[in-house]
Write an enzyme that holds these catalytic residues in place. Structure first.
Site, short mmCIF file in Angstrom:
data_model
loop_
_atom_site.label_atom_id
_atom_site.label_comp_id
_atom_site.label_asym_id
_atom_site.label_seq_id
_atom_site.Cartn_x
_atom_site.Cartn_y
_atom_site.Cartn_z
CD GLU A 195 -2.89 -1.19 2.34
OE1 GLU A 195 -2.58 -0.58 3.37
OE2 GLU A 195 -3.96 -1.79 2.21
CD GLU A 264 -4.45 -5.56 2.64
OE1 GLU A 264 -5.20 -4.68 3.10
OE2 GLU A 264 -3.26 -5.68 2.97
#
Length: 855
Positions: A195, A264
């Site tokens: 991320e 995710e």
């Protein structure tokens, strides 16, 4: 003879290959990951090995496989694997090799997120604290000091996996790797970084260069498996960029040569002290997954599939709770959470029926009306699979597809593996349900053991500096740099002379203001408590303002600053501060800032230095014994012994009577508790509408209550008889009301209509689907059986699990269900007139059953 020798060599070679596992090639193209030359549709789920115990790993992984998963994903947590620079730890809950091999033994692949940055609501995002103290270092940017350490750790983990032959090309389970975040085992995909795209802007050009370096470094480790970067739009061509979020159907990789992957998919959200409990309806989660595969996705990972527990001080933050249940399909204690587990299992089976179509064709998009559409995957002109979607969030609809009419609930997807028959709809939950949502709620039967019968001992922590570990500074010090995260606690102590500092005023009442970067603080004046201040997860800073009285002459001010998990997310989070930054005394005319006054410091509590949490001190004379246990006092240690509840399942420790602190069982740190911190009283709803876009604030429960009062104690941490419980209470509570519980039974139920599709696993492409029939299926946890049927009605029953009501059309089928289910671990009841009778011809009927499972 020679031929016999040759045959023996061949047999031995085959046995060796079988023992180690056949080597597997893993590549990818624009459609999917390609394993041994075959494109695959893959369902993955996150299970973090330190968030439960090795004894439980096989059971959780088995349940994940039975739920339809192909891949298990986990981070690798640098701070616990290298707690001291150059010294590595891979034991107990952190035995990474054992975990990977356990997944392999179950026949699943592994996606191992090496990191080194994890995020994951894990303390400091997974970075070791010693890294912070290397002079000149800057995290996650083009800093040579950081890059050198990161490269060493990446290489350490890759070499460890290679040495154990765990990569797919070696016959192991690892298939993916994440550059600075993910690896796959038994399938071989790795992830580097995690991320970073969300924060890259804060690092400027150095961030862009760092991404390129991270990708190049990872690929040069020669893992022979693909690497991925999640949430990284500018990922170099050498790695796959992937999507993270609640929905990823509109995600497109940054290259036509890369597959559409979702690393995710948030099944719920994490829990924080002082906040309500978030949850995500399974209808919405299934909708998101179906939409992703409908629009060309071929790999998706649930975050989390099993969340587990933030034992010890592993929770990040700030103020992330000890429970990491995450509203996952397998709950914190390892029990299956229904209907989420069952509905997703059926979804996975439905998508698997479409696999050959999904991996070999691009979808044809058809508009069926306003916010109504179909995606069709063709093998040939008359051989296809289809997804029909209603992505409107308010109105159900009837649509026409291939000359047939189909009903679509709002915010739903129907799956047709033959372009004719609907075998699954995301909004229609026909799988098993339970009443309640956690392992120890009213839907379960629990055995509760009070601890009152065992004598309590206690140790009163001294206020302020209590040993020779203190040191002085002419100013207020930032907490993290001072404690190095060796303890949650830092004492700040100074003295104030009224005549000298308040200009000899006779008035003793003053206003005290303590400013803190977080996370909480107890303030004492002349050793008496005067106030407690604290922040929250979104803003840990606070100002504590109190009116106090000082005596003439010398006065002491002691501040105990408390950490509740180091920051784990955001740009430059590694340098975010904590602790007291301002102390001001004022009256109506004057104020005095004591920030630059001399302060005396002590890292940690006296009880920590003494080791009161250790089993070896259980019988020490340090503990005071007596019949009258002090309650509702701050800074006090308690200890007692208890016998565990009967059974083999996990234990729940109820700490609702306590304030804030930490707890240990037999020396094992079960985590932080904060039962006195209640969430806001508004914002929750018993029924959350699954329709429409979900976010972490949409569906909340337990408003006005503590975020957590039940704490997981693994059974493997307990002895058959006497066990030591130690608590450090910071604010004040009543330990005599603490209890332990274990689960011994559960209510299960289902409600299926005669118009519902037959079970997904009975669908066959070569069968006439009109001959198939719906059925109601019930299953207990492994080792349990159905011992009773509490409700069974065929006709028009209404209500939900735990509150079924007979309808105007009712046929008592209790004896039929009893005969088919009681004494069995699971059962299936066909919804047919021949089986159940026909109480009201011409009326659409359904079967509702509530049963009870126990050991």
């Amino acid at each position: 003879m020679e031929s016999k020798k040759l045959l023996l060599v061949i047999i031995l070679s085959m046995l060796l290959v079988f023992e180690k596992g056949a080597s597997t090639t893993v590549t990818y193209d624009h459609k999917a990951l390609v394993i041994d030359g075959k494109r695959r549709i893959l369902q993955s789920g996150s299970i973090h090995y330190p968030r439960t115990t090795p004894e439980i790993w096989p059971e959780i992984i088995r349940k994940a496989k039975e739920g339809g998963l192909d891949v298990i994903e986990s981070y690798v947590f640098w701070n616990y694997h290298e707690p001291v620079k150059g010294e590595y730890y891979f034991e107990g809950r952190f035995d990474l090799v054992r975990f990977v091999k356990t997944v392999q033994e179950a026949g699943l692949y592994v996606h191992l997120r090496i990191g080194p940055y994890a995020c994951a609501e894990w303390n400091y995002g997974g970075f070791p604290m010693w890294l912070h103290f290397i002079p000149g270092i800057k995290f996650r940017t083009t800093n040579e000091l950081f890059k050198n350490e990161m490269k060493l750790f990446l290489a350490k983990i890759v070499d460890l996996m290679k040495d154990e032959n765990l990569f797919a090309t070696q016959g192991g389970p690892i298939i993916l790797a994440q550059v600075v975040s993910f690896i796959f085992v038994m399938m071989d995909v790795f992830v580097v970084e995690n991320e970073y795209g969300n924060v890259e802007w804060a690092y400027g050009v150095s961030g862009e260069l760092y991404v390129k370096w991270a990708a190049e470094t990872a690929v040069n480790l020669n893992t022979t498996v693909p690497w991925v970067m999640c949430a990284q739009e500018d990922a170099p061509d050498s790695v796959i960029n992937t999507c993270n979020g609640f929905y990823c159907d509109r995600f497109t990789p940054n290259s036509l040569s890369k597959p559409k992957m979702w690393t995710e998919n948030y099944v719920g959200w994490f829990l924080a002290f002082g906040y309500p409990v978030p949850f995500r309806p399974v209808e919405d989660l299934a909708f998101a997954v179906a939409r992703f595969f409908e629009t060309g996705g071929t790999f998706q990972n649930y975050y989390m599939y099993f969340g587990g527990t933030n034992f010890g001080r592993t929770a990040g933050g700030p103020l992330v709770a000890t429970s990491y249940d995450y509203d996952a399909p397998i709950d914190e204690y390892g029990f299956i959470s229904q209907p989420k587990w069952g509905h997703l299992r059926d979804l996975h089976k439905a998508i698997k029926h479409c696999e050959e179509y999904l991996v070999n064709a691009d979808p044809i998009h058809l508009s069926l009306g306003l916010k109504l559409e179909a995606h069709v995957y063709y093998k040939s002109s008359n051989d296809c699979a289809a997804f029909l979607a209603n992505y409107g969030n308010s109105s159900d609809a009837n649509v026409t597809f291939n000359g047939k009419s189909y009903f679509l609930h709002a915010w739903s997807v129907s799956i047709l593996p033959d372009c004719k028959n609907v075998i699954f709809n995301t909004a229609k939950v026909v799988s098993q349900k339970t009443t309640g949502s956690t392992a120890f709620t009213h839907n379960t039967v629990t055995i509760e053991n009070s601890l009152e019968s065992d004598p309590w001992g206690w140790y009163q922590e001294k206020v302020g500096i209590a040993n020779n570990h203190s040191f002085a500074s002419p100013r207020l010090l930032e907490q993290i740099n001072t404690t190095k995260d060796t303890s949650d606690f830092l004492w700040y102590t100074t003295s104030i002379n009224v005549e000298e500092n308040i200009k000899k005023r006779k008035a003793k009442e003053l206003q005290l203001m303590v400013g803190s970067l977080g996370h909480a603080a107890l303030v004492f004046v002349n050793k008496k408590p005067v106030g407690f201040g604290y922040g929250n997860h979104d803003d840990a800073s606070f100002v504590l303002s109190k009116k106090i009285h000082l005596k003439q002459g010398n006065n002491t001010v002691d501040i105990l600053s408390m950490m509740v998990g180091l920051q784990n997310y955001g740009p430059w989070f590694d340098i975010s501060g904590a602790g007291v930054f301002s102390v001001i005394f004022s009256d109506l005319k004057n104020s005095k800032n004591f920030s630059s006054t001399e302060w005396i410091y002590q890292v940690g509590l006296e009880g920590e230095y003494l080791g009161l949490d250790k089993v070896s001190l259980a019988n020490s004379s340090l503990w005071i014994q007596g019949s009258s246990v002090p309650v509702h006092q701050s800074l006090i240690w308690y200890k007692t012994s208890f016998s565990p509840p009967e059974g083999r399942g996990p234990i729940s420790l109820n700490l609702s009577s306590m304030g804030k602190g930490q707890a240990w069982v037999n020396g094992q740190h079960i985590g932080r508790y904060w039962s006195s911190y209640r969430s806001p009283s508004t914002g929750c709803s018993d029924n959350c509408d699954y329709r429409g876009a979900y976010d972490s604030w949409k569906c909340l429960k337990k408003c006005g209550q503590p975020a957590q009062v039940l704490y997981h104690v693994p059974r493997s941490w307990l002895k058959p008889e006497k066990n030591l419980l130690v608590l450090h209470e910071e604010l004040g509570g009543d330990p005599s009301k603490i209890s332990f519980s274990t689960r011994s039974g559960q209510t299960i139920c289902a409600h299926v209509s005669e118009l519902d599709p037959p079970p997904v696993d009975t669908w066959k492409t070569d069968k006439d689907q009109t001959s198939q029939e719906p059925s109601l299926q019930l299953n207990c946890e492994q080792g349990w059986t159905i011992t009773a049927v509490n409700f069974a009605s065929f006709g028009t029953p209404t209500g939900d699990c735990g509150a079924f009501i007979e309808g105007s059309c009712h046929w008592d089928v209790l004896s039929i269900v009893h005969q088919g289910c009681v004494g069995k671990s699971g059962c299936s009841i066909p919804i047919t007139m021949a089986k159940l009778g026909d109480p009201c011809p011409g009326v659409q009927k359904s079967l509702a059953v509530e049963a009870f499972c126990s050991v």
